[in-house]
Design an enzyme around this catalytic site. Structure first.
Site, mmCIF file in Angstrom:
data_model
loop_
_atom_site.group_PDB
_atom_site.id
_atom_site.type_symbol
_atom_site.label_atom_id
_atom_site.label_comp_id
_atom_site.label_asym_id
_atom_site.label_seq_id
_atom_site.Cartn_x
_atom_site.Cartn_y
_atom_site.Cartn_z
ATOM 1 N N TYR A 182 39.291 51.615 34.323
ATOM 2 C CA TYR A 182 39.032 49.784 34.877
ATOM 3 C C TYR A 182 38.756 49.016 33.746
ATOM 4 O O TYR A 182 38.511 47.905 33.602
ATOM 5 C CB TYR A 182 38.890 50.083 36.194
ATOM 6 C CG TYR A 182 38.796 48.169 36.329
ATOM 7 C CD1 TYR A 182 39.664 47.273 36.431
ATOM 8 C CD2 TYR A 182 37.382 47.772 36.824
ATOM 9 C CE1 TYR A 182 38.917 45.883 36.109
ATOM 10 C CE2 TYR A 182 37.196 46.599 37.298
ATOM 11 C CZ TYR A 182 38.143 45.691 37.145
ATOM 12 O OH TYR A 182 37.742 44.023 36.985
ATOM 13 N N ALA A 241 44.947 40.731 35.907
ATOM 14 C CA ALA A 241 44.974 42.124 35.687
ATOM 15 C C ALA A 241 45.005 43.509 36.584
ATOM 16 O O ALA A 241 44.284 42.712 37.984
ATOM 17 C CB ALA A 241 43.360 42.379 35.498
ATOM 18 N N SER A 280 38.784 49.194 30.593
ATOM 19 C CA SER A 280 40.225 48.431 29.524
ATOM 20 C C SER A 280 39.649 46.666 29.830
ATOM 21 O O SER A 280 39.996 45.872 28.114
ATOM 22 C CB SER A 280 41.223 48.626 30.408
ATOM 23 O OG SER A 280 41.397 47.994 31.847
ATOM 24 N N LYS A 281 38.909 46.347 30.488
ATOM 25 C CA LYS A 281 38.713 45.074 30.758
ATOM 26 C C LYS A 281 37.257 44.678 29.452
ATOM 27 O O LYS A 281 37.630 43.257 28.908
ATOM 28 C CB LYS A 281 37.501 44.930 32.473
ATOM 29 C CG LYS A 281 38.202 44.538 33.038
ATOM 30 C CD LYS A 281 39.425 43.579 33.067
ATOM 31 C CE LYS A 281 38.693 42.031 33.121
ATOM 32 N NZ LYS A 281 39.796 41.517 33.389
ATOM 33 N N ASP A 287 31.024 41.827 35.661
ATOM 34 C CA ASP A 287 30.262 42.749 34.965
ATOM 35 C C ASP A 287 30.245 43.783 34.875
ATOM 36 O O ASP A 287 29.399 44.995 34.327
ATOM 37 C CB ASP A 287 28.709 42.071 36.550
ATOM 38 C CG ASP A 287 29.864 42.609 37.670
ATOM 39 O OD1 ASP A 287 30.336 42.758 37.799
ATOM 40 O OD2 ASP A 287 28.469 42.438 38.487
ATOM 41 N N LYS A 318 39.931 46.136 48.598
ATOM 42 C CA LYS A 318 38.138 46.272 48.945
ATOM 43 C C LYS A 318 37.264 45.895 49.496
ATOM 44 O O LYS A 318 37.664 46.290 51.056
ATOM 45 C CB LYS A 318 38.256 44.639 48.004
ATOM 46 C CG LYS A 318 38.906 44.607 46.670
ATOM 47 C CD LYS A 318 38.716 45.151 45.522
ATOM 48 C CE LYS A 318 39.701 44.614 44.024
ATOM 49 N NZ LYS A 318 38.916 45.440 42.719
#
Length: 329
Positions: A159, A84, A162-163, A135, A198
């Site tokens: 993002y 992803a 889309s998930k 989550d 990140k």
């Protein structure tokens, strides 16, 4: 010997999962399908690259012919879909890539799986599809409360949207075709192999290079942090014992303000590595668009049904993570 098709296995969580599974089980085969975009790195899998039970295929989950060929040539028992696009900032700048990979790639994988598994209108026994989600599909919480598996989907970024769309498609394949699936939704992961964009690896890297550490807004956004190996153990339990069609939330019970995470990393590096690294490196910047204030996972379901519990405390996990980045500059 069960065969796993792992997508995105050269990425952060996928690579940790492959290493964990090959270490735990002797009687499995793993096929790793990864496009090797910027966040995929085969160095993450150096320790198992010569294992005869492991095979790497470079390719895109959107490539229908390639995925169909993998099913034709291999008796695949489990599909674990990690692949992803996952960085919120990138999704704000370029949503189309996220729609293509996260939605169209999932549809292709679902269809190829269905075509390979469907035989005379009956499903083969022992074949299962696992969707690794987030989550973030639930949106944002206030100061109180937690996300449960029944929390309505309310994503706020391209993002997470889309998930969420991909999750709904996976659920529809269970509802429509009775296809054996599970969806897992985890809190923020940290640990070895994570790409430097990140928060935690970015902070570690910038400290080591005496660069400014950008903090969105006031730094008081709250995230629940889960050590990546604990996540891998949870996925393993879902693969083997998760009830078909069910969603499982996976959380670490480690809610922290972003600014506190950064200060903890600075403190450790200051005390153990470099005295010149101080909180003077922190720079507050304009807040992210649509920035969710708080995420918090209620993981009672996976604890009760599958007897999974997070084992690594944040105090231990963050030190192990920093040490890994120090050893793998």
């Amino acid at each position: 010997m069960n065969t796993y098709l792992i997508t995105g296995g050269a990425g952060f969580i996928g690579s940790n999962f492959i290493i964990f599974m090959l270490k735990k089980y002797t009687n499995i085969r793993i096929i790793n399908l990864d496009k090797l975009t910027y966040a995929g790195n085969l160095q993450n899998l150096k320790v198992i690259e010569n294992d005869k039970r492991y095979k790497f295929i470079q390719g895109d989950v959107c490539d229908k012919e390639l995925v169909l060929e993998l099913f034709k040539k291999n008796d695949i028992n489990y599909v674990v879909h990690f692949a992803a696009e996952s960085h919120v900032d990138r999704s704000i700048k370029n949503p189309e890539i996220f729609i293509k990979t996260n939605i169209m790639g999932t549809v292709n994988l679902l269809n190829c799986s269905k075509n390979a598994w469907l035989k005379e209108n009956k499903w083969k026994i022992g074949v299962k599809y696992i969707q690794i989600s987030t989550d973030e599909v639930y949106g944002s919480l206030g100061r109180e409360g937690y996300f449960t598996e029944k929390t309505p989907l309310n994503p706020h970024s391209p993002y997470s949207s889309s998930k969420a769309g991909a999750d709904l498609l996976v659920k529809s394949y269970f509802d429509t075709y009775n296809m054996p699936v599970n969806i897992t939704r985890c809190s923020n992961n940290y640990g070895p192999h994570q790409f430097l964009e990140k928060l935690i690896p970015l902070t570690i890297n910038n400290c080591l290079n005496h660069k400014c550490i950008p903090i969105y807004g006031d730094g008081l956004n709250v995230r629940d942090w889960l050590y990546v190996e604990d996540h891998c153990k949870a996925i393993d339990k879902v693969v083997n014992n998760g009830k078909e069609g069910e969603i499982y939330n996976i959380g670490g019970h480690n809610e922290k303000f972003n600014i506190d995470i950064v200060k903890k990393i600075i403190s450790y590096i200051n005390e153990n590595v470099d005295k010149d690294v101080t909180e003077k490196l922190i720079r507050y910047v304009k807040d992210r668009k649509g920035h969710d204030k708080r995420y918090g996972i209620d993981a009672k379901k996976i604890k009760k049904e599958l007897s999974w519990y997070p084992e690594v405390s944040f105090e231990i996990g963050i030190k192990e993570t920093i040490k890994w980045y120090l050893d793998n500059k």
